[in-house]
Motif scaffolding. Structure first.
Motif: not given
Length: 392
Positions: A385-390
């Protein structure tokens, strides 16, 4: 050695494995103590041992016992070979069959499903829940040897050129759909590590699904990328071959990275290895990948001992460790940056459930990509999974 003598040797090694000794260590020690055995003998015995470990539950049922002898009896019956023709007691062959061993036993098709597909009893429930309708076909594939895959180093060669170079050394390959850098070895696998292509960094041994995980990671030009649980550095090197990012590697057990500098040099790639105390000073990173310790259930074809020795308590310990690593990794990501999470596991508790927990407990993050892979896709089982930080 005769074929029967090889089976006798494998049975003895399997008894030592059942007593708790690692199979790889047993095979290495046996080879040193039996110098008369040639390379073909060693390879055949190795295959017997690891095939029996992959299929330990079904072979024991077919052989009438979970001993080394029983496992070898079961293997012969699974292959449609009369054990009486091998267990003769002549020369170095195993002792003749007892009356009980010669009695009729069930066929593979007659065994209960979980036994026939060599599902570990301790993890059957979580495997069924995680795999759903794919449970039986995936478990059947895990009974067999894994394909051998190579990753083409795009800094050195294109995939077609690498395949041609390998073919010139008697190593036949074919492209695999899981990754544009993946080649599946169809002949000559034992020659790979002595080949010119390997020595010159044109190819590396790496599972195709592992390559697909590295492909999923977003890499901008000049990005600062940390492989937090680097191990031997396979994914570090796979990512680094794709562009101009700056790459860093870390592992909680630094000795796992001992070969990474040489591998990177061979591949023409620059990688900076970081100690634990250096992580916060080096942060923040545009991408942090954490390929976390896990059950390894997706790679049981390659490491079959873990299939029988992983317990529910181990899974509880691993999921707690994974959650801690994910939280630690998030703290190293720059605003607007990305966090990659990966396992070679088939179990939901180690995969999407971990991401769901993280997102529920950590505001300001969103999932932008996810991939579930099982051996049905051709390689090992992986989750990423790839998550993006705000932007903060």
């Amino acid at each position: 050695m005769t074929p029967a003598a090889r089976i006798a040797a494998a049975a003895e090694l399997l008894d030592a494995w059942r007593a708790g000794a690692p199979a790889e260590k047993l095979l290495t020690t046996w080879a040193r103590q039996n110098r008369f055995a040639g390379s073909k003998d060693r390879a055949a015995i190795r295959d017997h041992v690891f095939d029996a470990i992959r299929c330990a539950r079904s072979f024991a049922a077919l052989g009438g016992a979970a001993t080394g002898r029983g496992l070898m009896l079961g293997r012969l019956r699974a292959d449609g070979i009369d054990p009486g023709a091998v267990f003769t007691g002549e020369g170095h062959a195993p002792a003749p069959l007892s009356e009980a061993e010669a009695a009729p036993l069930p066929n593979l098709a007659d065994l209960p499903e979980a036994v026939a597909c060599d599902c570990p009893e301790a993890l059957e429930e979580v495997l069924r829940d995680s795999l759903g309708p794919a449970f039986r076909p995936v478990m059947d594939l895990l009974r067999h040897r894994a394909p051998v895959f190579l990753r083409v180093n795009l800094r050195r060669s294109g995939r077609d050129e690498a395949a041609a170079l390998l073919a010139g050394e008697g190593i036949e390959t074919r492209p695999h759909a899981l990754s544009p850098t993946a080649l599946e070895v169809t002949a000559g696998a034992r020659r790979v590590q002595q080949s010119r292509a390997f020595a010159e960094g044109v190819v590396e041994l790496q599972d195709a699904a592992s390559q697909a995980v590295a492909d999923l990671m977003p890499l901008g030009p000049g990005a600062r990328v940390l492989d937090l649980c680097a191990g031997g550095g396979g994914k570090t090197l796979a990512m680094a071959a794709r562009g101009t990012a700056r790459h860093y590697a870390h592992d909680a057990a630094p000795q796992r990275m001992r070969d990474l500098p040489d591998r990177a040099a061979r591949a023409g790639i620059a990688v900076t290895c970081l100690a634990s105390a250096e992580l916060d000073e080096a942060a923040p990173f545009d991408l942090v990948l954490c390929d976390v310790p896990c059950s390894g259930s997706g790679a049981w074809r390659r490491s079959p001992e873990a299939k029988w020795r992983t317990t529910p308590d181990d899974l509880t310990r691993l999921t707690a460790l994974q959650a801690g690593i994910l939280d630690r990794a998030a703290a190293l990501v720059a605003p607007g940056g990305h966090l990659g999470y990966a396992t070679c596991s088939l179990l939901s508790a180690e995969n999407d459930a971990q991401i769901a927990r993280f997102l529920a407990n950590t505001p300001g993050w969103m999932r932008i990509a996810e991939r579930h892979l099982t051996p049905l896709d051709g390689g090992d089982g992986f989750y990423a999974a790839v998550l993006r930080r705000g932007d903060g």
